[in-house]
Design an enzyme around this catalytic site. Structure first.
Site, PDB file in Angstrom:
ATOM      1  CG  ASP A 174      -2.200  -0.582   1.061  1.00  0.00           C
ATOM      2  OD1 ASP A 174      -2.496  -0.958  -0.082  1.00  0.00           O
ATOM      3  OD2 ASP A 174      -2.948  -0.678   2.049  1.00  0.00           O
TER       4      ASP A 174
ATOM      5  CE  LYS B  52      -7.204   0.359  -1.399  1.00  0.00           C
ATOM      6  NZ  LYS B  52      -8.333  -0.338  -0.812  1.00  0.00           N
TER       7      LYS B  52
ATOM      8  CG  MET C 117      -8.498   7.907   6.548  1.00  0.00           C
ATOM      9  SD  MET C 117      -9.402   6.538   5.821  1.00  0.00           S
ATOM     10  CE  MET C 117     -10.154   5.829   7.263  1.00  0.00           C
TER      11      MET C 117
HETATM   12  N1  SAH Z   1      -4.271   0.923   9.056  1.00  0.00           N
HETATM   13  C1  SAH Z   1      -3.714   2.220   9.270  1.00  0.00           C
HETATM   14  C2  SAH Z   1      -4.717   3.313   8.984  1.00  0.00           C
HETATM   15  C3  SAH Z   1      -5.197   3.324   7.580  1.00  0.00           C
HETATM   16  S1  SAH Z   1      -6.321   4.642   7.250  1.00  0.00           S
HETATM   17  C4  SAH Z   1      -3.176   2.306  10.675  1.00  0.00           C
HETATM   18  O1  SAH Z   1      -3.510   1.493  11.536  1.00  0.00           O
HETATM   19  O2  SAH Z   1      -2.380   3.214  10.921  1.00  0.00           O
HETATM   20  C5  SAH Z   1      -5.248   5.879   6.667  1.00  0.00           C
HETATM   21  C6  SAH Z   1      -5.129   6.987   7.653  1.00  0.00           C
HETATM   22  O3  SAH Z   1      -4.268   6.631   8.712  1.00  0.00           O
HETATM   23  C7  SAH Z   1      -4.536   8.235   7.098  1.00  0.00           C
HETATM   24  O4  SAH Z   1      -5.485   9.013   6.382  1.00  0.00           O
HETATM   25  C8  SAH Z   1      -4.076   8.939   8.341  1.00  0.00           C
HETATM   26  O5  SAH Z   1      -5.147   9.501   9.037  1.00  0.00           O
HETATM   27  C9  SAH Z   1      -3.589   7.783   9.162  1.00  0.00           C
HETATM   28  N2  SAH Z   1      -2.151   7.553   8.938  1.00  0.00           N
HETATM   29  C10 SAH Z   1      -1.580   6.435   8.501  1.00  0.00           C
HETATM   30  N3  SAH Z   1      -0.248   6.578   8.463  1.00  0.00           N
HETATM   31  C11 SAH Z   1       0.028   7.806   8.900  1.00  0.00           C
HETATM   32  C12 SAH Z   1       1.221   8.545   9.112  1.00  0.00           C
HETATM   33  N4  SAH Z   1       2.419   8.012   8.844  1.00  0.00           N
HETATM   34  N5  SAH Z   1       1.116   9.796   9.583  1.00  0.00           N
HETATM   35  C13 SAH Z   1      -0.067  10.333   9.889  1.00  0.00           C
HETATM   36  N6  SAH Z   1      -1.214   9.678   9.710  1.00  0.00           N
HETATM   37  C14 SAH Z   1      -1.185   8.436   9.239  1.00  0.00           C
END
Ligand code: SAH
Length: 586
Positions: A377, A399, A514
């Site tokens: 991803d 995505k 998000m």
């Molecule tokens: N499965 C992931 C989340 C996926 S949804 C998890 O557990 O972290 C995607 C959202 O996660 C992004 O829009 C943001 O809000 C957050 N996110 C993921 N990685 C990030 C990062 N490195 N820095 C800030 N926000 C992050």
């Protein structure tokens, strides 16, 4: 006698992608977690030169020997080279068939060699070895015949001015190690070589040792390159010599023995010729009516070790590694030509944590390193992809929030297709696969196609994102919980199922994922629902990346602050008292 060109042929040359590997006598799969932990702990100290003292003492204790009787080596292979260069060059007798590295090392060092040929299963006898030989090399149990020579037969080979070198690389696969010389009271004129790479699946690490006559050990030590055994390998040696580890190896030896005897019975039923009373984690065999068995099996997806490259073995011999029942069943299918064998494919969902590469779990990293295919991803730890073995196929299923998207159905299909073709597939995601990661949809798609899925949970950005910016999601006295919500739909959207007014009254830290585009609508809704406008709030963008940014403000200000700072996804918003915490060293 001339040297066969194939002395350097080993089982590792026989395996390949898509083949069921019964050629290499190394326990397959990652090492046990305690051993991986030992190796990785040493990786945290790679800025120091390796110091072999602890490993030497551990090996000595394991066999009841003095430290001066032990030399830790980079696998048994280094031990053979040290013997070849360390002992005064004389005349070597090599009992064949046996592992070919010792003879290759001796030849390379200029030793004249007399081969002592034995028929598979033929007992060794001291009279077969010319008195003039100053070095006698014998395997016990012998690879590839599985012959276990009695101690008395071996010790009868000792002579003044001669070194008896016993290759015990597979001795820990024999329950009770009955004929081992490693613990013998008197090791004058004897060197024993042991390996830790077979039983513990550490072939890539290179770790073994020599033990025996202190004078001969010292002679080998003098020619060993300084620091030749790495710190992770030394750390593994210490771990593998602990009493619990030795007991685990003994359990494994008993399991292997049971599996080997089952396989022996199956092969006997099918008219195969076998070495009577052989021991060890492999069987040497041939079939009178099937001289081309090696190629035949390979054509059906099974790699076994051709054994005609061992001096003294004629054509048709093969060596088969003993594995678990399921693997043996696949081998029998191939032998009976009932179906083409393909190792079962798997899918592992790996949560890679947030950021470029650093927050994946040990389990996740192991799964990633063992993959044939990685479907990744956008938010996954992409820095790790640069360190995959060269044969790995990486498929980018990014995505992007507003960029090119791979539809979920396409991703599901990719996982099913590649695993269905027998490959080990890792689905690499950012954070945790089940936190807004659509992980469960992928599991359902695989399950519908009959494909097993493992999950390596990850460190979610919901917790780690604030943490790397210094914000704890809970703090005693400030908040008794945290709530993680998706902000991808604005609060007034008909599809939104989040009760924002309940969250405003909830008293927990709010972590919004998000929610960059919707931040204004979300903060307005929370204010309108009674959350005070001066509630601390923070935004952390690209957490764990080199360009990580963070903003601190209040519920009133944070949306405008984020817009002014042109914050882009991925970003996390934290709302609550903890968002004001800034640890300052006192
Ligand atoms: N499965 C992931 C989340 C996926 S949804 C998890 O557990 O972290 C995607 C959202 O996660 C992004 O829009 C943001 O809000 C957050 N996110 C993921 N990685 C990030 C990062 N490195 N820095 C800030 N926000 C992050």
């Amino acid at each position: 006698m001339t040297s066969a060109v194939d002395l350097l042929h080993h089982g590792d040359a026989e395996t390949g992608p898509g083949l069921l590997d019964l050629a290499v006598n190394v326990r397959p799969g990652p090492p046990p977690q305690w051993l991986t932990a030992a190796v990785l702990s040493a990786c945290a100290r790679l800025d120091s030169y390796p110091d072999p003292r602890a490993a030497t003492a551990a090996v000595a204790a394991r066999h009841g020997r003095a430290d001066g009787e032990v030399l830790v080596t980079a696998g048994a292979a280094e031990a053979f080279t040290l013997v070849a260069h360390g002992l005064p060059r004389g005349h070597a007798a090599v009992v064949h068939p046996q592992f070919t590295e010792p003879e290759a090392a001796l030849r390379a060092a200029g030793w004249p060699i007399t081969r002592i040929p034995l028929e598979p299963g033929q007992p060794l006898n001291a009279d077969l070895v010319p008195d003039a030989c100053t070095l006698v090399v014998v395997g016990n149990p012998t690879n590839p015949t599985g012959t276990l020579h009695p101690r008395e037969v071996l010790t009868a080979l000792r002579r003044p001015g001669r070194v008896l070198l016993v290759d015990e690389a597979f001795m820990d696969a024999v329950p009770g190690e009955p004929e081992s010389l490693a613990g013998a009271a008197d090791l004058t004129g004897v060197l024993v070589v042991r390996s830790l790479t077979k039983t513990w699946g550490l072939a890539g690490l290179r770790i073994g040792y020599l033990l025996g006559d202190p004078g001969a050990v010292a002679a080998c030590a003098r020619v060993q390159p300084r620091w030749s055994v790495s710190a992770p390998a030394l750390s593994a040696a210490v771990a593998c010599c602990a009493p619990d580890a030795v007991a685990q190896a003994a359990d494994h030896a008993r399991e292997l023995t049971a599996a080997r005897e089952k396989l022996r019975a199956q092969l006997t039923d099918r008219g195969f010729e076998l070495v009577t009373d052989s021991v060890g984690p492999f069987l040497l065999t041939r079939h009178p009516a099937r001289p081309g068995l090696h190629a035949e099996l390979r054509g059906r997806g099974v790699a076994v070790r051709r054994a005609d490259t061992f001096p003294g073995l004629g054509p048709g011999w093969i060596r088969i590694s003993v594995r678990d029942d399921d693997t043996t069943a696949l081998l029998l299918d191939a032998l009976d030509d009932t179906r083409h064998v393909r190792p079962a494919g798997t899918v592992t969902l790996v949560g890679g944590g947030p950021g470029q590469n650093g927050r994946i779990t040990v389990d996740g990293l192991i799964a990633l390193q063992r993959a044939d295919v990685v479907v990744t991803d956008h938010l996954a730890p992409r820095g790790l992809l640069d360190h995959l073995p060269p044969h790995v196929t990486v498929i980018d299923a990014a995505k992007h929030p507003r960029g090119p998207a791979t539809p979920q159905e396409t991703i599901n299909r990719l996982l099913v297709e590649h695993a269905g073709a027998g490959r080990r597939v890792v689905r690499l995601k950012g954070g945790d696969p089940f936190v807004f990661g659509r992980g469960y949809e992928e599991i359902e798609a695989c399950a519908a196609a009959g494909i097993a899925v493992d999950v390596c949970p990850g460190v979610s950005s919901a917790i780690a994102g604030p943490a790397v910016a210094g914000i704890p999601v809970t703090h005693r006295g400030s908040t008794q919980g945290f709530t993680v919500v998706s902000g991808h739909l604005p609060p007034d959207h008909p599809g939104s199922t989040v009760d924002w007014s309940a969250l405003a009254r909830g008293g927990t830290t709010l972590v919004v994922l998000m929610g960059v585009a919707t931040l204004g609508a979300i903060t307005a809704k929370l204010r309108a629902s009674g959350l005070p406008g001066d509630t601390p709030a923070a935004v952390v963008a690209d957490a764990g990346h080199h360009d990580q940014r963070q903003l601190r403000g209040t519920l009133d200000s944070i949306a405008a602050d984020a817009e002014a700072a042109a914050i882009q996804p991925p970003a996390i918003t934290v709302i609550g008292a903890v968002a004001a915490l800034r640890p300052e060293p006192r």
